[in-house]
Motif scaffolding. Structure first.
Motif, PDB file in Angstrom:
ATOM      1  N   MET A 168       0.832  -1.196   0.000  1.00  0.00           N
ATOM      2  CA  MET A 168       0.000   0.000   0.000  1.00  0.00           C
ATOM      3  C   MET A 168       0.872   1.254   0.000  1.00  0.00           C
ATOM      4  O   MET A 168       0.616   2.212  -0.753  1.00  0.00           O
ATOM      5  CB  MET A 168      -0.925   0.002   1.215  1.00  0.00           C
ATOM      6  CG  MET A 168      -1.842   1.221   1.291  1.00  0.00           C
ATOM      7  SD  MET A 168      -3.038   1.307  -0.069  1.00  0.00           S
ATOM      8  CE  MET A 168      -4.227   0.059   0.462  1.00  0.00           C
ATOM      9  N   GLY A 169       1.918   1.263   0.801  1.00  0.00           N
ATOM     10  CA  GLY A 169       2.815   2.413   0.834  1.00  0.00           C
ATOM     11  C   GLY A 169       3.495   2.639  -0.498  1.00  0.00           C
ATOM     12  O   GLY A 169       3.654   3.795  -0.939  1.00  0.00           O
ATOM     13  N   LYS A 170       3.873   1.565  -1.164  1.00  0.00           N
ATOM     14  CA  LYS A 170       4.544   1.679  -2.457  1.00  0.00           C
ATOM     15  C   LYS A 170       3.605   2.272  -3.499  1.00  0.00           C
ATOM     16  O   LYS A 170       3.998   3.167  -4.258  1.00  0.00           O
ATOM     17  CB  LYS A 170       5.015   0.283  -2.915  1.00  0.00           C
ATOM     18  CG  LYS A 170       5.694   0.273  -4.268  1.00  0.00           C
ATOM     19  CD  LYS A 170       6.159  -1.138  -4.635  1.00  0.00           C
ATOM     20  CE  LYS A 170       4.978  -2.065  -4.860  1.00  0.00           C
ATOM     21  NZ  LYS A 170       5.410  -3.413  -5.315  1.00  0.00           N
ATOM     22  N   VAL A 171       2.353   1.801  -3.531  1.00  0.00           N
ATOM     23  CA  VAL A 171       1.396   2.313  -4.513  1.00  0.00           C
ATOM     24  C   VAL A 171       1.060   3.771  -4.224  1.00  0.00           C
ATOM     25  O   VAL A 171       0.997   4.606  -5.136  1.00  0.00           O
ATOM     26  CB  VAL A 171       0.121   1.443  -4.530  1.00  0.00           C
ATOM     27  CG1 VAL A 171      -0.936   2.066  -5.428  1.00  0.00           C
ATOM     28  CG2 VAL A 171       0.454   0.028  -5.012  1.00  0.00           C
ATOM     29  N   LEU A 172       0.852   4.113  -2.950  1.00  0.00           N
ATOM     30  CA  LEU A 172       0.535   5.495  -2.598  1.00  0.00           C
ATOM     31  C   LEU A 172       1.651   6.457  -3.004  1.00  0.00           C
ATOM     32  O   LEU A 172       1.394   7.593  -3.395  1.00  0.00           O
ATOM     33  CB  LEU A 172       0.273   5.619  -1.096  1.00  0.00           C
ATOM     34  CG  LEU A 172      -1.024   4.999  -0.559  1.00  0.00           C
ATOM     35  CD1 LEU A 172      -1.079   5.122   0.958  1.00  0.00           C
ATOM     36  CD2 LEU A 172      -2.245   5.645  -1.189  1.00  0.00           C
ATOM     37  N   SER A 173       2.893   5.991  -2.917  1.00  0.00           N
ATOM     38  CA  SER A 173       4.020   6.856  -3.275  1.00  0.00           C
ATOM     39  C   SER A 173       4.046   7.153  -4.769  1.00  0.00           C
ATOM     40  O   SER A 173       4.689   8.116  -5.206  1.00  0.00           O
ATOM     41  CB  SER A 173       5.345   6.208  -2.854  1.00  0.00           C
ATOM     42  OG  SER A 173       5.637   5.060  -3.655  1.00  0.00           O
ATOM     43  N   ARG A 174       3.351   6.334  -5.577  1.00  0.00           N
ATOM     44  CA  ARG A 174       3.329   6.521  -7.023  1.00  0.00           C
ATOM     45  C   ARG A 174       2.103   7.291  -7.509  1.00  0.00           C
ATOM     46  O   ARG A 174       1.931   7.508  -8.704  1.00  0.00           O
ATOM     47  CB  ARG A 174       3.364   5.152  -7.716  1.00  0.00           C
ATOM     48  CG  ARG A 174       4.681   4.410  -7.521  1.00  0.00           C
ATOM     49  CD  ARG A 174       4.603   3.002  -8.062  1.00  0.00           C
ATOM     50  NE  ARG A 174       5.916   2.362  -8.062  1.00  0.00           N
ATOM     51  CZ  ARG A 174       6.125   1.061  -8.272  1.00  0.00           C
ATOM     52  NH1 ARG A 174       5.081   0.272  -8.493  1.00  0.00           N
ATOM     53  NH2 ARG A 174       7.338   0.555  -8.269  1.00  0.00           N
ATOM     54  N   LEU A 175       1.252   7.676  -6.585  1.00  0.00           N
ATOM     55  CA  LEU A 175       0.021   8.378  -6.952  1.00  0.00           C
ATOM     56  C   LEU A 175       0.314   9.775  -7.482  1.00  0.00           C
ATOM     57  O   LEU A 175       1.194  10.475  -6.988  1.00  0.00           O
ATOM     58  CB  LEU A 175      -0.888   8.496  -5.733  1.00  0.00           C
ATOM     59  CG  LEU A 175      -1.966   7.440  -5.538  1.00  0.00           C
ATOM     60  CD1 LEU A 175      -2.747   7.738  -4.267  1.00  0.00           C
ATOM     61  CD2 LEU A 175      -2.915   7.390  -6.716  1.00  0.00           C
ATOM     62  N   ARG A 176      -0.462  10.167  -8.494  1.00  0.00           N
ATOM     63  CA  ARG A 176      -0.422  11.516  -9.033  1.00  0.00           C
ATOM     64  C   ARG A 176      -1.868  11.996  -9.183  1.00  0.00           C
ATOM     65  O   ARG A 176      -2.747  11.218  -9.533  1.00  0.00           O
ATOM     66  CB  ARG A 176       0.254  11.560 -10.409  1.00  0.00           C
ATOM     67  CG  ARG A 176       1.610  10.893 -10.482  1.00  0.00           C
ATOM     68  CD  ARG A 176       2.708  11.751  -9.894  1.00  0.00           C
ATOM     69  NE  ARG A 176       4.004  11.157 -10.149  1.00  0.00           N
ATOM     70  CZ  ARG A 176       4.577  10.244  -9.366  1.00  0.00           C
ATOM     71  NH1 ARG A 176       3.931   9.810  -8.285  1.00  0.00           N
ATOM     72  NH2 ARG A 176       5.765   9.757  -9.648  1.00  0.00           N
ATOM     73  N   SER A 177      -2.099  13.268  -8.942  1.00  0.00           N
ATOM     74  CA  SER A 177      -3.415  13.850  -9.207  1.00  0.00           C
ATOM     75  C   SER A 177      -3.520  14.143 -10.701  1.00  0.00           C
ATOM     76  O   SER A 177      -2.524  14.475 -11.351  1.00  0.00           O
ATOM     77  CB  SER A 177      -3.595  15.132  -8.399  1.00  0.00           C
ATOM     78  OG  SER A 177      -4.877  15.676  -8.595  1.00  0.00           O
ATOM     79  N   ARG A 178      -4.735  14.022 -11.256  1.00  0.00           N
ATOM     80  CA  ARG A 178      -4.906  14.200 -12.702  1.00  0.00           C
ATOM     81  C   ARG A 178      -6.299  14.725 -12.993  1.00  0.00           C
ATOM     82  O   ARG A 178      -7.285  14.244 -12.448  1.00  0.00           O
ATOM     83  CB  ARG A 178      -4.707  12.844 -13.406  1.00  0.00           C
ATOM     84  CG  ARG A 178      -4.769  12.889 -14.925  1.00  0.00           C
ATOM     85  CD  ARG A 178      -4.644  11.479 -15.494  1.00  0.00           C
ATOM     86  NE  ARG A 178      -5.818  10.677 -15.206  1.00  0.00           N
ATOM     87  CZ  ARG A 178      -6.910  10.645 -15.963  1.00  0.00           C
ATOM     88  NH1 ARG A 178      -6.969  11.385 -17.059  1.00  0.00           N
ATOM     89  NH2 ARG A 178      -7.926   9.888 -15.647  1.00  0.00           N
ATOM     90  N   SER A 179      -6.366  15.714 -13.880  1.00  0.00           N
ATOM     91  CA  SER A 179      -7.666  16.194 -14.323  1.00  0.00           C
ATOM     92  C   SER A 179      -8.192  15.268 -15.412  1.00  0.00           C
ATOM     93  O   SER A 179      -7.428  14.497 -16.010  1.00  0.00           O
ATOM     94  CB  SER A 179      -7.555  17.622 -14.870  1.00  0.00           C
ATOM     95  OG  SER A 179      -6.821  17.632 -16.083  1.00  0.00           O
TER      96      SER A 179
END
Length: 468
Positions: A168-179
């Motif tokens: 979960m920590g690994k995936v969260l670190s790869r998150l980006r916000s996107r329109s």
């Protein structure tokens, strides 16, 4: 009216691929395809591009995403919410407090098992799945990015709690916000409001619905999910044939507009286009294209549907606003636009280090948009005639291009010296090496086996020139 309603339910059920089916999909012979040689190079009206997973699809401008379910590496992605950092902290603190104060009926201890905060904008909790469970653990992952709250959930066995928290920590670190309108240049998995950046495919799936602009009765749906080969069902057209036999006389209410093999980009599949009565007795359309994939993460099962005659917001049946010809034109435009999203993880040719030794083996695959991994001759997977030849020469580091498919000219087009064509993404296959780099202006002419060559058996002899 009830008969028609039940009829449509049975009709729609035939489109489904059962993930639990263990019937191997046989290699089907080429089925009848109604080809339209008046191939359009572009849709006749403006479109909006949507990013779903690693794919792009073009839909009439003004169309709206009305719902979606997303899963990445077995993590369910909740709807993104707009909130301030203060609101984010209040929500996560309240969630932790509830879990901490709740008691598991078996352990007689707190439901909360672990809570970590890698940074101010990230919180990860794990708890028992229910107050009577000591076998299943739920992992919650929160992250706040620029005014948006992201929430991911996972369910793991109790002995996998640590692994679940780390993943979960690994995936969260790869998150980006996107329109909605942003098409990311980096590789990764798109969902409504965000991107999980990762060049490697994981276990990825999604199911989304769109309301088509100017046609409120029309819904476009896109699904994709990994499907092991041993879980493949019967091919679409074989299932549809079986459903027709089950329906008996009711099957006469179905008007088949087109059916057959159809390749969309590198994906070999089948389509079935029909009109049928809806629950109000008025006719609607039920179009579906599907591939069950090749059993790998990079080649998932994909299903695209276009259906008309849906009820309005009050539940009243609607007459479709599209004729058969208009519906087929819309279908062809949308389906031909479906492709892998090109990414910017390419390298300039001048920056590429010397060729690795040993060379990559023949048969190496590279999709449109990827940096060429090996200098040599590459064969496109498309069947049919390709501008510049199906076999072309690329240098390591070049971006693997789309291909331009050439259709058959009508008599009028021949008189005008015109020829229909369209561009599509493809998968290139390394078929030969060549130490001597040909001159750029002679690449297409020098490529052996150009035009309709398919010497390496990548095509099935069918063409996807079924444009409206």
């Amino acid at each position: 009216m009830k008969t028609y309603g039940l009829f449509l339910l049975a009709f729609a059920a035939a489109f489904s691929v059962s993930p639990n089916a263990c019937v191997a999909a046989p290699n089907r012979p080429h089925l009848f395809v109604m080809a339209n040689n008046n191939v359009s190079t572009a849709p006749s009206s403006p479109t909006s591009t949507f990013c779903v997973g690693r794919f792009l699809i073009d839909i009439p401008a003004g169309s709206k995403l009305t719902g979606g379910n997303y899963k990445y590496d077995f993590l369910a992605i909740e709807s993104v919410k707009t909130m301030s950092l203060e609101e984010f902290e209040k929500e996560t603190t309240a969630h932790e407090s509830i879990l901490k104060s709740s008691i598991n009926g078996r352990t007689k201890k707190s439901m909360l098992l672990e809570s970590v905060q890698p940074e101010k904008t990230t919180r990860i909790f794990s708890s028992w799945k229910s107050d009577a469970s000591t076998a299943q653990v739920v992992v919650f992952g929160y992250r706040w990015i620029g005014g948006h709250r992201f929430l991911l959930k996972d369910s793991v066995d109790d002995d996998k709690q640590k692994v679940g928290m780390e993943n979960m920590g690994k995936v969260l670190s790869r998150l980006r916000s996107r329109s909605e309108t942003e098409m990311p240049s980096e590789p990764g998995y798109c969902f409504d409001g965000g991107l999980i950046a990762n060049s490697e495919w994981e276990n990825e799936e999604a199911g989304v619905d769109f309301r088509v602009a100017d046609h409120p009765d029309t819904i476009l749906s896109v699904w994709f999910y990994p499907l092991a080969k041993y879980k493949h069902d019967k091919p679409l057209l074989e299932r549809m044939g079986g459903m027709t036999q089950v329906l008996g006389n009711l099957a006469t209410s179905i008007h088949i507009l087109r059916k057959g093999n159809r390749q969309v980009g590198p994906y070999k599949g089948q389509e079935h286009l029909a009109s049928a009565p809806n629950s109000g007795g008025m006719r609607g359309h039920a179009f579906v294209w599907e591939t069950q994939g090749e059993g790998t993460l990079e080649t998932p099962a994909i299903k695209i549907e276009l259906s008309t005659g849906h009820a309005d917001r009050k539940g009243n049946p609607q007459k479709t606003s599209l004729t058969d010809e208009q519906a087929m034109k819309l279908w062809d435009d949308v389906l031909n636009s479906f492709r892998l999203r090109p990414t910017g993880d390419t390298v300039k040719t001048s920056d590429v280090s010397p060729q690795p030794h040993p060379r990559l083996p023949l048969g190496e695959l590279a999709a449109t948009g990827r940096a060429c991994p090996q200098t040599g001759w590459w064969q496109a997977s498309e069947a049919g005639e390709i501008e510049g030849g199906a076999r072309q020469y690329f240098t390591a580091g070049e971006t693997m291009p789309q291909v331009t498919m050439l259709g058959e000219s009508s008599l009028w087009q021949k008189l005008k010296g015109a020829r229909p064509s369209y561009r599509t993404a493809t998968v290139w296959k390394l078929v030969d090496y060549d130490a001597e780099v040909p001159k750029p202006q002679s690449i297409a002419q020098a490529a052996p086996g150009n035009a309709s060559s398919d010497a390496h058996g990548l095509g099935d002899g069918s063409s996807h020139q079924d444009k409206g």
